[in-house]
Design an enzyme around this catalytic site. Structure first.
Site, PDB file in Angstrom:
ATOM      1  N   HIS A 218       0.826  -1.204   0.000  1.00 60.03           N
ATOM      2  CA  HIS A 218       0.000   0.000   0.000  1.00 60.03           C
ATOM      3  C   HIS A 218       0.865   1.261   0.000  1.00 60.03           C
ATOM      4  CE1 HIS A 218      -3.813   1.904  -0.303  1.00 60.03           C
ATOM      5  NE2 HIS A 218      -3.302   2.865   0.432  1.00 60.03           N
ATOM      6  N   TYR A 222       1.489   5.043  -2.674  1.00 58.96           N
ATOM      7  CA  TYR A 222       1.798   6.458  -2.380  1.00 58.96           C
ATOM      8  C   TYR A 222       3.171   6.839  -2.935  1.00 58.96           C
ATOM      9  CZ  TYR A 222      -2.506   6.150   0.035  1.00 58.96           C
ATOM     10  OH  TYR A 222      -3.846   5.953   0.270  1.00 58.96           O
ATOM     11  N   HIS A 372     -11.120   0.893  -9.637  1.00 60.14           N
ATOM     12  CA  HIS A 372     -10.570   1.858  -8.675  1.00 60.14           C
ATOM     13  C   HIS A 372      -9.137   2.245  -9.038  1.00 60.14           C
ATOM     14  CE1 HIS A 372      -8.666   3.404  -5.045  1.00 60.14           C
ATOM     15  NE2 HIS A 372      -7.944   2.299  -4.919  1.00 60.14           N
ATOM     16  N   PHE A 373      -8.294   1.224  -9.188  1.00 57.63           N
ATOM     17  CA  PHE A 373      -6.883   1.629  -9.245  1.00 57.63           C
ATOM     18  C   PHE A 373      -6.451   2.183 -10.597  1.00 57.63           C
ATOM     19  CE2 PHE A 373      -6.056  -3.128  -9.601  1.00 57.63           C
ATOM     20  CZ  PHE A 373      -5.437  -3.128 -10.839  1.00 57.63           C
ATOM     21  N   HIS A 374      -7.248   1.930 -11.632  1.00 52.41           N
ATOM     22  CA  HIS A 374      -6.887   2.599 -12.894  1.00 52.41           C
ATOM     23  C   HIS A 374      -7.179   4.099 -12.812  1.00 52.41           C
ATOM     24  CE1 HIS A 374      -6.325  -1.421 -14.555  1.00 52.41           C
ATOM     25  NE2 HIS A 374      -5.613  -0.814 -15.495  1.00 52.41           N
ATOM     26  N   ARG A 435     -12.053 -10.043 -10.931  1.00 52.07           N
ATOM     27  CA  ARG A 435     -10.852  -9.472 -11.531  1.00 52.07           C
ATOM     28  C   ARG A 435      -9.908 -10.613 -11.893  1.00 52.07           C
ATOM     29  NH1 ARG A 435      -6.945  -7.111  -6.655  1.00 52.07           N
ATOM     30  NH2 ARG A 435      -5.638  -6.606  -8.443  1.00 52.07           N
ATOM     31  N   ARG A 436      -8.828 -10.289 -12.603  1.00 54.84           N
ATOM     32  CA  ARG A 436      -7.771 -11.249 -12.917  1.00 54.84           C
ATOM     33  C   ARG A 436      -8.314 -12.572 -13.459  1.00 54.84           C
ATOM     34  NH1 ARG A 436      -3.582 -10.489  -7.806  1.00 54.84           N
ATOM     35  NH2 ARG A 436      -2.522  -8.739  -8.742  1.00 54.84           N
TER      36      ARG A 436
HETATM   37 FE1  HAS Z   1      -6.272   2.074  -3.426  1.00 55.42          FE
HETATM   38  C1  HAS Z   1      -6.593  -1.354  -3.644  1.00 55.42           C
HETATM   39  C2  HAS Z   1      -8.065   2.083  -0.530  1.00 55.42           C
HETATM   40  C3  HAS Z   1      -5.675   5.455  -3.062  1.00 55.42           C
HETATM   41  C4  HAS Z   1      -3.912   1.944  -5.931  1.00 55.42           C
HETATM   42  N1  HAS Z   1      -5.456   0.582  -4.589  1.00 55.42           N
HETATM   43  C5  HAS Z   1      -5.750  -0.749  -4.544  1.00 55.42           C
HETATM   44  C6  HAS Z   1      -5.009  -1.437  -5.561  1.00 55.42           C
HETATM   45  C7  HAS Z   1      -4.218  -0.508  -6.173  1.00 55.42           C
HETATM   46  C8  HAS Z   1      -4.509   0.760  -5.556  1.00 55.42           C
HETATM   47  C9  HAS Z   1      -3.207  -0.762  -7.279  1.00 55.42           C
HETATM   48  O1  HAS Z   1      -8.966   0.051   1.576  1.00 55.42           O
HETATM   49  C10 HAS Z   1      -5.128  -2.910  -5.898  1.00 55.42           C
HETATM   50  C11 HAS Z   1      -4.090  -3.743  -5.234  1.00 55.42           C
HETATM   51  C12 HAS Z   1      -4.240  -5.180  -5.676  1.00 55.42           C
HETATM   52  O2  HAS Z   1      -3.719  -5.525  -6.758  1.00 55.42           O
HETATM   53  O3  HAS Z   1      -4.891  -5.955  -4.975  1.00 55.42           O
HETATM   54  N2  HAS Z   1      -6.814   3.504  -2.082  1.00 55.42           N
HETATM   55  C13 HAS Z   1      -7.588   3.310  -0.995  1.00 55.42           C
HETATM   56  C14 HAS Z   1      -7.821   4.574  -0.327  1.00 55.42           C
HETATM   57  C15 HAS Z   1      -7.146   5.524  -1.055  1.00 55.42           C
HETATM   58  C16 HAS Z   1      -6.509   4.827  -2.142  1.00 55.42           C
HETATM   59  C17 HAS Z   1      -8.631   4.816   0.901  1.00 55.42           C
HETATM   60  N3  HAS Z   1      -5.044   3.436  -4.321  1.00 55.42           N
HETATM   61  C18 HAS Z   1      -4.944   4.767  -4.009  1.00 55.42           C
HETATM   62  C19 HAS Z   1      -3.945   5.389  -4.835  1.00 55.42           C
HETATM   63  C20 HAS Z   1      -3.449   4.400  -5.643  1.00 55.42           C
HETATM   64  C21 HAS Z   1      -4.158   3.183  -5.308  1.00 55.42           C
HETATM   65  C22 HAS Z   1      -3.563   6.842  -4.754  1.00 55.42           C
HETATM   66  C23 HAS Z   1      -2.398   4.445  -6.680  1.00 55.42           C
HETATM   67  C24 HAS Z   1      -1.677   5.488  -6.978  1.00 55.42           C
HETATM   68  N4  HAS Z   1      -7.170   0.638  -2.326  1.00 55.42           N
HETATM   69  C25 HAS Z   1      -7.804   0.855  -1.136  1.00 55.42           C
HETATM   70  C26 HAS Z   1      -8.197  -0.454  -0.559  1.00 55.42           C
HETATM   71  C27 HAS Z   1      -7.777  -1.433  -1.439  1.00 55.42           C
HETATM   72  C28 HAS Z   1      -7.135  -0.711  -2.539  1.00 55.42           C
HETATM   73  C29 HAS Z   1      -8.891  -0.710   0.709  1.00 55.42           C
HETATM   74  C30 HAS Z   1      -7.901  -2.954  -1.275  1.00 55.42           C
HETATM   75  C31 HAS Z   1      -9.206  -3.445  -1.709  1.00 55.42           C
HETATM   76  C32 HAS Z   1      -9.280  -4.953  -1.770  1.00 55.42           C
HETATM   77  O4  HAS Z   1     -10.298  -5.481  -1.331  1.00 55.42           O
HETATM   78  O5  HAS Z   1      -8.358  -5.619  -2.264  1.00 55.42           O
HETATM   79  C33 HAS Z   1      -7.057   7.013  -0.703  1.00 55.42           C
HETATM   80  O6  HAS Z   1      -5.715   7.409  -0.628  1.00 55.42           O
HETATM   81  C34 HAS Z   1      -7.809   7.857  -1.683  1.00 55.42           C
HETATM   82  C35 HAS Z   1      -7.880   9.293  -1.237  1.00 55.42           C
HETATM   83  C36 HAS Z   1      -8.202  10.169  -2.382  1.00 55.42           C
HETATM   84  C37 HAS Z   1      -9.066  11.189  -2.361  1.00 55.42           C
HETATM   85  C38 HAS Z   1      -9.314  11.954  -3.637  1.00 55.42           C
HETATM   86  C39 HAS Z   1      -8.742  13.369  -3.599  1.00 55.42           C
HETATM   87  C40 HAS Z   1      -8.992  14.039  -4.900  1.00 55.42           C
HETATM   88  C41 HAS Z   1      -8.129  14.889  -5.514  1.00 55.42           C
HETATM   89  C42 HAS Z   1      -8.523  15.487  -6.843  1.00 55.42           C
HETATM   90  C43 HAS Z   1      -9.090  16.886  -6.673  1.00 55.42           C
HETATM   91  C44 HAS Z   1      -9.449  17.476  -7.992  1.00 55.42           C
HETATM   92  C45 HAS Z   1      -9.272  18.776  -8.329  1.00 55.42           C
HETATM   93  C46 HAS Z   1      -9.639  19.246  -9.711  1.00 55.42           C
HETATM   94  C47 HAS Z   1      -8.692  19.791  -7.403  1.00 55.42           C
HETATM   95  C48 HAS Z   1      -9.791  11.564  -1.151  1.00 55.42           C
HETATM   96  C49 HAS Z   1      -6.830  15.310  -4.925  1.00 55.42           C
HETATM   97  C50 HAS Z   1     -10.833  20.161  -9.661  1.00 55.42           C
HETATM   98  C51 HAS Z   1     -10.950  20.937 -10.926  1.00 55.42           C
HETATM   99  C52 HAS Z   1     -11.906  20.769 -11.844  1.00 55.42           C
HETATM  100  C53 HAS Z   1     -11.857  21.615 -13.033  1.00 55.42           C
HETATM  101  C54 HAS Z   1     -13.006  19.769 -11.716  1.00 55.42           C
END
Ligand code: HAS
Length: 560
Positions: A218, A222, A372-374, A435-436
C-alpha cells in the site's frame, strides 16, 4: 539552470527506457479488455498466455515505469532546488542496478516462467531471476536517497532558517516511505520466496508472505502518487496561471503521508483468515487517516485553480472552471495534470469504499478493484509521469515537442477512455464480475455453461474504454519518440515552472524537520504491524508447496 551532459544523459535514459517499454505494457492492457469481453476465447494470443500478458502489463506499467520515473524526477528536483547535481557515479550505479533488475525480470516474464502477476503471491511460483530482478530494481532505487540526504543536510547547514523547498521535502519523504516499506518485501523475496523457488525450502508461509507484501504494497501506491502530488503543488498552479493557495497545507499533507502510508496494508487482507478482526478494524481506521492528506490536497488545489481562473477573468461561483488553460498548447502540462485530477476524484471515492471493512466484502477481488486503481495509478500518476517526461525531455534537450496539438489532446482522450473503462469495470464488479480472470473462455463465452449475459454490457464498456486508451497511449509514444528524433532548436536547460505561494506563511519549525515525524511513523507502524505479524504467526496453517500458475497440482507431485 545549466546541467552537465552526463546528468542529462542519465535522465534521458531513465525517462525514455520505461516509455519505450510502455508499448508492451499498454498493448497488454488492451489485450486484457479483449479477452475479458469475450472477443478472444482462448488462453493465449501470439504465443503469449493470458496471465503472462497480465503480469507484463502490471509489472511494466505499475512497477518499472513508476520506479524509473520517481528516481529521475527526484534527481531533477534535487538538482534544480539544491542548485547542485547529485553524485554521477551513484546515479549510474542506481541506473545500472535498475536496468539489470528489469532485464532479469523481463526475461523471466517473456519466457513464461513468471506469470505470477505484479503481486507475486505464493504459492504461485516464479523463476528465481524474477524475484532477484525485482530486488535489484528496488535496491537501485534506494541508492539515490542516501546521496540526496547528504545533499540536503549540507544545504540545511548552509540555510538553517530557510524553508525546505516543498518539492525537496516531498522527494525525501517519498523515498523514506519507499525505503522503509521495501525492507519488508526485500525480506519476503530474499528469505521466503527465492529459497522456496529454488527448491531449497519445501514450503512457504503464504499468509506471512502476503502480509509482508502488503506492508510494502500500500505504501507503494503512495510512492507512485507523491511525485504527482509534488507536481500538483509546485508546478500546476504556475502553469494554470495562478499561485499555490497554501504551501503549509502541502507540507502537512506530505508529513501525514509519512505517518499513514505504511500502517494500512491489512486493508488488502480483510478476507485473510489469519489476521484477527480487531487488527483489520485498526488498519481500516488508519486507512481513513491516509485519505486526509488527499482531501487537504483536493481543497488546496481547487483553491489554487480557482485563484488562477479568477485572475483570468472568471466570475460567479464556478466560473473559474471555464477559465483554465485546458487546450493551451504552450502549457500542455496543464492538460496532463487536470485530467489526472479529475480521474482522481473518482479514484479517491472508490478507494474510500474499499477501505470500509463491511463494504469491502462486496467488491473485494471483483472488477471494481481495477476500476478503482486505474483511476489512481493510471490516472493522476500515469498522466503526470508521461506529461512530465515529455516536458523534461523537451526542455533539457532543447528540442520542440513533436505534434504539440496531439500532445495536448492525448490526456483528454486517455481520460475519456479511462472513465468509460472504469465505469464498465466498477459496474461489472458490483454485479460480481471477478478481476484477474480470462472471462472469454468461460463467463463471456455463450457456448459455456457458465455464460453470464449480464456481464456483456460491462465488459463491452471496458473494451471500448480500453481501445480509446490504447489509441491515446500510442499517440503519446509517437509524440515522445518524435520529439527525441527532432533536431535541437535551443540550448537545453533544466527549467521547472515554480508556483509562488498565495499566502506568505511563516516557517513552522515542526513542518521543516524530519525527526519528530520519523519517530511517530515508527511508533504507528509498530502499533499496526506487531499485532498483525503475531496474529499471522499464531493462525497460519501448514506451509504451501510450489505451484505452477498453469496447473492446480503442486509442482513436486507433478514431476514425481
Ligand atoms: Fe487504493 C486497492 C483504498 C488510493 C492503488 N489501490 C488498490 C489497488 C491498487 C490501488 C493498485 O482500503 C489494488 C491492489 C491489488 O492488486 O490488490 N486507495 C484506498 C484509499 C485511497 C486509495 C482509501 N489506491 C490509491 C492510490 C493508488 C491506489 C492513490 C495508486 C496510486 N485501495 C484501497 C483499498 C484497497 C485498494 C482498501 C484494497 C481493496 C481490496 O479489497 O483488495 C485514498 O488514498 C484515496 C484518497 C483520495 C481522495 C481523492 C482526492 C482528490 C483529488 C482530486 C481533486 C481534484 C481537483 C480538480 C482539485 C480523497 C486530490 C478540480 C478541478 C476541476 C476543473 C473539476
Amino acid at each position: 539552470m545549466q546541467v552537465t551532459k552526463t546528468f542529462k544523459r542519465i535522465i534521458f535514459l531513465e525517462l525514455s527506457i520505461p516509455v519505450a517499454l510502455l508499448t508492451i505494457g499498454i498493448y497488454h492492457g488492451l489485450m486484457q479488455t479483449i479477452y475479458r469481453a469475450g472477443v478472444l476465447r482462448d488462453t493465449s494470443f501470439f504465443k503469449l498466455d493470458y496471465y503472462q500478458g497480465l503480469t507484463l502489463h502490471g509489472v511494466i506499467n505499475a512497477i518499472v515505469l513508476t520506479t524509473f520515473f520517481a528516481v529521475a524526477f527526484g534527481h531533477v528536483t534535487m538538482a534544480f532546488y539544491m542548485k547542485k547535481e547529485p553524485n554521477k557515479n551513484l546515479m549510474w550505479l542506481s541506473f545500472f542496478l535498475k536496468v539489470t533488475g528489469t532485464l532479469m525480470a523481463a526475461w523471466a516474464m517473456l519466457a513464461g516462467k513468471a506469470s505470477v502477476l505484479y503481486t507475486f503471491y505464493p504459492p504461485l511460483k516464479a523463476h528465481p531471476l524474477f524475484y532477484l530482478g525485482a530486488a535489484l530494481l528496488i535496491v537501485g532505487s534506494w541508492v539515490p536517497l542516501f546521496d540526496w540526504a547528504r545533499m540536503y543536510s549540507r544545504w540545511k547547514k548552509e540555510n538553517p532558517t530557510v524553508k525546505t523547498p516543498l518539492a525537496v521535502l516531498g522527494t525525501l519523504i517519498n523515498f523514506i516511505i519507499w525505503f522503509v516499506c521495501t525492507l519488508a518485501v526485500a525480506y519476503e523475496v530474499l528469505v521466503l520466496l527465492i529459497p522456496w523457488s529454488m527448491g531449497w525450502t519445501k514450503g512457504v508461509n503464504v499468509s506471512l508472505a502476503r502480509t509482508l507484501f502488503w506492508f510494502f504494497g500500500h505504501a507503494l501506491v503512495y510512492f507512485w502518487l507523491l511525485p504527482a502530488y509534488i507536481m500538483f503543488y509546485t508546478i500546476l498552479p504556475k502553469v494554470a496561471g495562478g499561485k499555490l493557495y497554501s504551501d503549509l497545507a502541502g507540507r502537512i499533507a506530505l508529513f501525514l503521508f509519512l505517518l499513514f502510508s505504511i500502517p494500512v496494508g491489512v486493508h488488502h487482507q480483510y478476507s485473510d483468515p489469519t489476521i484477527a478482526q480487531g487488527i483489520k478494524f485498526f488498519h481500516g481506521m488508519l486507512t481513513y487517516g491516509v485519505a486526509i492528506p488527499s482531501f487537504i490536497t483536493a481543497f488546496t488545489l481547487a483553491a489554487s485553480l480557482e485563484y488562477a481562473g479568477r485572475k483570468n477573468g472568471a466570475k460567479g461561483l464556478f466560473g473559474w472552471m471555464k477559465k483554465l488553460p485546458y487546450f493551451d498548447e504552450s502549457r500542455y502540462l496543464f492538460a496532463y495534470f487536470i485530467c489526472g485530477l479529475i480521474l482522481f476524484i473518482f479514484g479517491g471515492v472508490t478507494g474510500i469504499v474499499n477501505a470500509s471493512y463491511s463494504l469491502n466484502n462486496v467488491i473485494h477481488n471483483t472488477a471494481w478493484l481495477p476500476g478503482h486503481f486505474h483511476m489512481t495509478v493510471a490516472g493522476p500518476v500515469f498522466l503526470s509521469i508521461v506529461g512530465m517526461s515529455l516536458y523534461l525531455y523537451s526542455t533539457m534537450s532543447g528540442k520542440k515537442v513533436f505534434m504539440r496539438k496531439v500532445a495536448t489532446i492525448v490526456p483528454y482522450l486517455w481520460m475519456i477512455g479511462m472513465l468509460i473503462f472504469s465505469f464498465g469495470m466498477s459496474w461489472g464488479g458490483l454485479r460480481g464480475e471477478p478481476r484477474r480472470t480470462n472471462l472469454g473462455v468461460t463467463y463471456l463465452n455463450p457456448e459455456s455453461g457458465l455464460y453470464r449475459p449480464d456481464w456483456v454490457p460491462t465488459t463491452t464498456l471496458a473494451l471500448c474504454g480500453g481501445i480509446i486508451m490504447f489509441i491515446a497511449g500510442m499517440l503519446f509514444i509517437v509524440v515522445f519518440f518524435g520529439t527525441i528524433l527532432k533536431k535541437k532548436t535551443a540550448e537545453g536547460a533544466l527549467d521547472i515552472p515554480v508556483a509562488e505561494a498565495y499566502h506568505d506563511e511563516k516557517r513552522v519549525a515542526l513542518f521543516d524537520k524530519f525527526k519528530p515525524w520519523l519517530v511517530t511513523m515508527v511508533i504507528i507502524i509498530c502499533l499496526a504491524y506487531i499485532p498483525a505479524l503475531m496474529s499471522v504467526n499464531k493462525n497460519s496453517g501448514p506451509e504451501a508447496p510450489r505451484f505452477d500458475p498453469n496447473n492446480p497440482v503442486p509442482i513436486e507431485t507433478v514431476t514425481k
